[in-house]
Design a protein around this motif. Sequence first.
Motif, mmCIF file in Angstrom:
data_model
loop_
_atom_site.group_PDB
_atom_site.id
_atom_site.type_symbol
_atom_site.label_atom_id
_atom_site.label_comp_id
_atom_site.label_asym_id
_atom_site.label_seq_id
_atom_site.Cartn_x
_atom_site.Cartn_y
_atom_site.Cartn_z
ATOM 1 N N UNK A 1 3.720 5.610 0.043
ATOM 2 C CA UNK A 1 3.029 5.846 -1.227
ATOM 3 C C UNK A 1 1.890 4.847 -1.402
ATOM 4 N N UNK A 2 2.147 3.580 -1.103
ATOM 5 C CA UNK A 2 1.107 2.566 -1.267
ATOM 6 C C UNK A 2 -0.078 2.829 -0.339
ATOM 7 N N UNK A 3 0.194 3.120 0.915
ATOM 8 C CA UNK A 3 -0.886 3.326 1.888
ATOM 9 C C UNK A 3 -1.675 4.599 1.588
ATOM 10 N N UNK A 4 -0.988 5.693 1.313
ATOM 11 C CA UNK A 4 -1.678 6.965 1.085
ATOM 12 C C UNK A 4 -2.499 6.924 -0.206
ATOM 13 N N UNK A 5 -1.939 6.368 -1.271
ATOM 14 C CA UNK A 5 -2.692 6.325 -2.517
ATOM 15 C C UNK A 5 -3.883 5.366 -2.436
ATOM 16 N N UNK A 6 -3.731 4.284 -1.706
ATOM 17 C CA UNK A 6 -4.865 3.383 -1.517
ATOM 18 C C UNK A 6 -5.960 4.065 -0.704
ATOM 19 N N UNK A 7 -5.577 4.754 0.359
ATOM 20 C CA UNK A 7 -6.555 5.458 1.187
ATOM 21 C C UNK A 7 -7.261 6.573 0.439
ATOM 22 N N UNK A 8 -6.492 7.375 -0.296
ATOM 23 C CA UNK A 8 -7.106 8.457 -1.076
ATOM 24 C C UNK A 8 -8.048 7.911 -2.150
ATOM 25 N N UNK A 9 -7.637 6.838 -2.780
ATOM 26 C CA UNK A 9 -8.472 6.250 -3.815
ATOM 27 C C UNK A 9 -9.762 5.686 -3.229
ATOM 28 N N UNK A 10 -9.665 5.061 -2.083
ATOM 29 C CA UNK A 10 -10.852 4.515 -1.423
ATOM 30 C C UNK A 10 -11.819 5.615 -1.019
ATOM 31 N N UNK A 11 -11.286 6.725 -0.539
ATOM 32 C CA UNK A 11 -12.149 7.836 -0.105
ATOM 33 C C UNK A 11 -12.795 8.579 -1.272
ATOM 34 N N UNK A 12 -12.147 8.578 -2.428
ATOM 35 C CA UNK A 12 -12.695 9.315 -3.562
ATOM 36 C C UNK A 12 -13.488 8.443 -4.527
#
Length: 118
Positions: free
Chosen positions: A74-85
Amino acid sequence: MLAAKNYFQDRLVLLLLGINAFLAFLAILSVLFRLQGAGNNGFIVQYRADLGISAFKTGSVLSILSFIGFAILVFVIHTGLSLRTYHIRKQLAVTILGLGTLLLTLGIIVSNALLVLR
């Protein structure tokens, strides 16, 4: 590269990233400390209200350790998605991090509830 630089300079994003990192760390530590005192007994990993007397289902340690994987994922995916958007819309990136906070909090609550029942 400019979007990533702006992303890590945004105070609200850094606050949410810090909260999410703390919650993920708390989830990992709470599961590991609860498992430390347990023996080879089975753990309650499911509760099915419609089964009556046999509503609790037992499982192995790997079922409980999956909460650690969930917190990291959850931490990695949400950080990555947030960075990309972030470069598309700042509010969307903040919303994604907020939903990550909600998921990590629910993960801590559920893992605690299941580990108390052992």
